[in-house]
Design a protein around this motif. Structure first.
Motif, PDB file in Angstrom:
ATOM      1  N   VAL A  14      20.093 -16.060 103.018  1.00  0.00           N
ATOM      2  CA  VAL A  14      19.699 -17.397 103.462  1.00  0.00           C
ATOM      3  C   VAL A  14      20.940 -18.207 103.825  1.00  0.00           C
ATOM      4  N   HIS A  15      20.784 -19.031 104.859  1.00  0.00           N
ATOM      5  CA  HIS A  15      21.843 -19.933 105.301  1.00  0.00           C
ATOM      6  C   HIS A  15      21.486 -21.349 104.870  1.00  0.00           C
ATOM      7  N   LEU A  16      22.380 -21.978 104.109  1.00  0.00           N
ATOM      8  CA  LEU A  16      22.135 -23.338 103.623  1.00  0.00           C
ATOM      9  C   LEU A  16      23.062 -24.361 104.260  1.00  0.00           C
ATOM     10  N   ARG A  17      24.012 -23.904 105.069  1.00  0.00           N
ATOM     11  CA  ARG A  17      24.921 -24.764 105.817  1.00  0.00           C
ATOM     12  C   ARG A  17      25.760 -25.649 104.895  1.00  0.00           C
ATOM     13  N   GLN A  18      26.189 -26.805 105.378  1.00  0.00           N
ATOM     14  CA  GLN A  18      27.107 -27.658 104.629  1.00  0.00           C
ATOM     15  C   GLN A  18      26.876 -29.109 105.030  1.00  0.00           C
ATOM     16  N   GLY A  19      27.524 -30.027 104.297  1.00  0.00           N
ATOM     17  CA  GLY A  19      27.408 -31.440 104.606  1.00  0.00           C
ATOM     18  C   GLY A  19      25.994 -31.969 104.443  1.00  0.00           C
ATOM     19  N   SER A  20      25.611 -32.918 105.283  1.00  0.00           N
ATOM     20  CA  SER A  20      24.292 -33.537 105.169  1.00  0.00           C
ATOM     21  C   SER A  20      23.169 -32.538 105.397  1.00  0.00           C
ATOM     22  N   LEU A  21      23.387 -31.561 106.284  1.00  0.00           N
ATOM     23  CA  LEU A  21      22.348 -30.570 106.539  1.00  0.00           C
ATOM     24  C   LEU A  21      22.057 -29.745 105.294  1.00  0.00           C
ATOM     25  N   CYS A  22      23.080 -29.446 104.515  1.00  0.00           N
ATOM     26  CA  CYS A  22      22.918 -28.702 103.268  1.00  0.00           C
ATOM     27  C   CYS A  22      22.010 -29.456 102.294  1.00  0.00           C
ATOM     28  N   LYS A  23      22.117 -30.769 102.289  1.00  0.00           N
ATOM     29  CA  LYS A  23      21.275 -31.571 101.392  1.00  0.00           C
ATOM     30  C   LYS A  23      19.806 -31.500 101.778  1.00  0.00           C
ATOM     31  N   LEU A  24      19.535 -31.277 103.059  1.00  0.00           N
ATOM     32  CA  LEU A  24      18.158 -31.119 103.512  1.00  0.00           C
ATOM     33  C   LEU A  24      17.641 -29.714 103.252  1.00  0.00           C
ATOM     34  N   THR A  25      18.466 -28.691 103.496  1.00  0.00           N
ATOM     35  CA  THR A  25      17.988 -27.317 103.419  1.00  0.00           C
ATOM     36  C   THR A  25      17.878 -26.779 101.994  1.00  0.00           C
ATOM     37  N   THR A  26      18.803 -27.158 101.126  1.00  0.00           N
ATOM     38  CA  THR A  26      18.865 -26.535  99.808  1.00  0.00           C
ATOM     39  C   THR A  26      17.583 -26.708  98.993  1.00  0.00           C
ATOM     40  N   PRO A  27      16.971 -27.887  98.925  1.00  0.00           N
ATOM     41  CA  PRO A  27      15.712 -27.995  98.184  1.00  0.00           C
ATOM     42  C   PRO A  27      14.566 -27.189  98.781  1.00  0.00           C
ATOM     43  N   HIS A  28      14.700 -26.782 100.029  1.00  0.00           N
ATOM     44  CA  HIS A  28      13.641 -26.006 100.668  1.00  0.00           C
ATOM     45  C   HIS A  28      13.524 -24.585 100.114  1.00  0.00           C
ATOM     46  N   VAL A  29      14.586 -24.093  99.471  1.00  0.00           N
ATOM     47  CA  VAL A  29      14.499 -22.771  98.843  1.00  0.00           C
ATOM     48  C   VAL A  29      13.384 -22.775  97.796  1.00  0.00           C
ATOM     49  N   ILE A 265      16.267 -18.866 113.187  1.00  0.00           N
ATOM     50  CA  ILE A 265      14.895 -19.312 112.942  1.00  0.00           C
ATOM     51  C   ILE A 265      14.815 -19.812 111.514  1.00  0.00           C
ATOM     52  N   TYR A 266      14.185 -20.971 111.333  1.00  0.00           N
ATOM     53  CA  TYR A 266      14.170 -21.627 110.022  1.00  0.00           C
ATOM     54  C   TYR A 266      12.825 -21.395 109.327  1.00  0.00           C
ATOM     55  N   THR A 267      12.865 -20.701 108.184  1.00  0.00           N
ATOM     56  CA  THR A 267      11.634 -20.352 107.468  1.00  0.00           C
ATOM     57  C   THR A 267      11.608 -20.792 106.012  1.00  0.00           C
ATOM     58  N   SER A 268      12.729 -21.265 105.467  1.00  0.00           N
ATOM     59  CA  SER A 268      12.818 -21.515 104.027  1.00  0.00           C
ATOM     60  C   SER A 268      11.682 -22.361 103.445  1.00  0.00           C
ATOM     61  N   PRO A 269      11.276 -23.471 104.065  1.00  0.00           N
ATOM     62  CA  PRO A 269      10.308 -24.347 103.397  1.00  0.00           C
ATOM     63  C   PRO A 269       8.926 -23.734 103.214  1.00  0.00           C
ATOM     64  N   VAL A 270       8.605 -22.718 103.996  1.00  0.00           N
ATOM     65  CA  VAL A 270       7.257 -22.110 103.949  1.00  0.00           C
ATOM     66  C   VAL A 270       7.324 -20.612 103.692  1.00  0.00           C
ATOM     67  N   LEU A 271       8.440 -20.138 103.168  1.00  0.00           N
ATOM     68  CA  LEU A 271       8.731 -18.713 103.201  1.00  0.00           C
ATOM     69  C   LEU A 271       7.714 -17.848 102.469  1.00  0.00           C
ATOM     70  N   LEU A 272       7.422 -18.150 101.208  1.00  0.00           N
ATOM     71  CA  LEU A 272       6.526 -17.268 100.463  1.00  0.00           C
ATOM     72  C   LEU A 272       5.104 -17.258 101.030  1.00  0.00           C
ATOM     73  N   PRO A 273       4.493 -18.417 101.312  1.00  0.00           N
ATOM     74  CA  PRO A 273       3.169 -18.370 101.954  1.00  0.00           C
ATOM     75  C   PRO A 273       3.191 -17.654 103.303  1.00  0.00           C
TER      76      PRO A 273
END
Length: 351
Positions: A14-29, A265-273
């Motif tokens: 998984v890619h979580l990036r850095q800076g402000s984008l990281c703050k958005l993506t990380t909780p999506h795991v 392609i961004y899938t983290s927020p809905v990955l398991l379903p």
């Protein structure tokens, strides 16, 4: 089947990036149902040493400490056998290899694997994992392009496995029947990850459709069939690595003359379903826990303890459909997920 309980799902790419984008993506795991994230090191600058990796891990934990983050180093000339031994002591799990220029932030990628044999030998001794982006760069002189770049990489996989038979190697985001066959042919120290989106897409879905463009690109229907077959089989060395890769909408929807649209392609927020929906569509729902938890955890030696009940995620069937969000936003960033606005048949039960 109207509900499922999955023991501690793990995303091994998984890619979580850095800076402000990281703050958005990380909780999506966690939002996507996962308790473990194997984090890619292709930041700007890339994560090439232990101190950088530990600092990055601390940043992720400060955002969401409920997820276990396994850290990786970027294979580069700065990486030495001594740094590998230091990384092992620090709890860093693996090293990611990117061929130069094949994907996002890979300009510092490698051109020759032989130059890194001392690093690989140290990794083999320390029982660390080598993660391979399994493509070679496009080259007009040899007629190498996005559709055959993975197949032409596979001799490198076989050569590395033959030279370092005890080194655990993961061929990341496999997209072709040839890649699956190559992993089958190798010994128990070689595995492959498969993404959710490659279980859904074929070449027609991304040709002219930038939102479905990623590296490696989705291939032919027969290749997608091979990916589905190996999951339906329950192969123990094939497991989920989402390669969830966030990019701002403008970089996905608009091409530049020099770089085209962003690959990811961004899938983290809905990955398991999403994975449950896809596996159900080709008759492999009974393989879900192995694919998203058991097999990857076993290969990475992160198996769940038999002495305690593991954390679990409950899914329920949604006959009327669960609609994927069209966009995820923060004060500074926005991201459009895969299949935005589309309905899938499963959702996570939230307490």
């Amino acid at each position: 089947m109207s509900s499922l309980t999955i023991a501690s799902p793990a995303d091994f790419h998984v890619h979580l990036r850095q800076g402000s984008l990281c703050k958005l993506t990380t909780p999506h795991v966690k939002q996507g149902g996962f308790d473990l994230a194997y984090v890619m090191p292709n930041l700007k600058p890339p994560v090439t040493n232990v101190e950088q990796a530990l600092a990055y891990k601390a940043e992720l934990e400060a955002i969401d400490s409920s997820v276990e983050y396994l850290m990786t180093l970027y294979l580069s000339p700065e990486l030495t056998p001594e740094e590998i031994r230091k990384a092992k002591v620090a709890g860093i799990t693996g090293v990611k290899s990117y061929p130069r220029g094949v994907t996002t932030n890979s300009d510092g990628g490698i051109e020759s694997y032989e130059a890194y044999y001392p690093v690989f030998a140290a990794m083999e001794e320390e029982d660390m994992v080598l993660n391979l982006h399994g493509e070679v760069p496009s080259d007009a002189d040899t007629d190498t392009h996005v559709l055959n770049a993975e197949a032409r990489f596979l001799p490198h996989l076989h050569k590395l496995h033959a030279r370092f038979p005890a080194l655990r190697i993961v061929l990341e985001h496999a997209t072709t029947r040839a890649a699956i066959d190559a992993v089958r042919a190798c010994g128990p120290t070689v595995a492959a990850t498969i993404t959710a989106h490659h279980l859904a897409l074929v070449v027609d879905d991304w040709a002219g459709q930038s939102w479905n463009f990623c590296k490696p690109v989705a291939k032919f229907p027969s290749d997608r069939t091979a990916l589905r077959e190996v999951i339906r089989e329950g192969h123990p060395r094939v497991f989920l690595g989402s390669d969830s890769a966030p990019h701002p909408p403008h970089s996905k929807s608009v091409s530049s003359p020099d770089h085209g649209c962003a690959a990811g392609i961004y899938t983290s927020p809905v990955l398991l379903p999403l994975v449950a929906h896809l596996l159900e569509s080709f008759g492999a729902l009974d393989r879900l826990e192995g694919f998203v938890s058991t097999f990857g955890r076993r290969f990475y030696k992160r198996e769940l303890s038999a002495d305690a009940a593991p954390p679990s995620v409950q899914l329920r069937k949604v006959p009327e459909g669960n609609t994927i969000e069209k966009e995820y936003t923060s004060a500074d960033d926005s991201l459009v997920p895969f299949w935005a606005g589309k309905q899938i048949g499963w959702e996570i039960v939230r307490s």
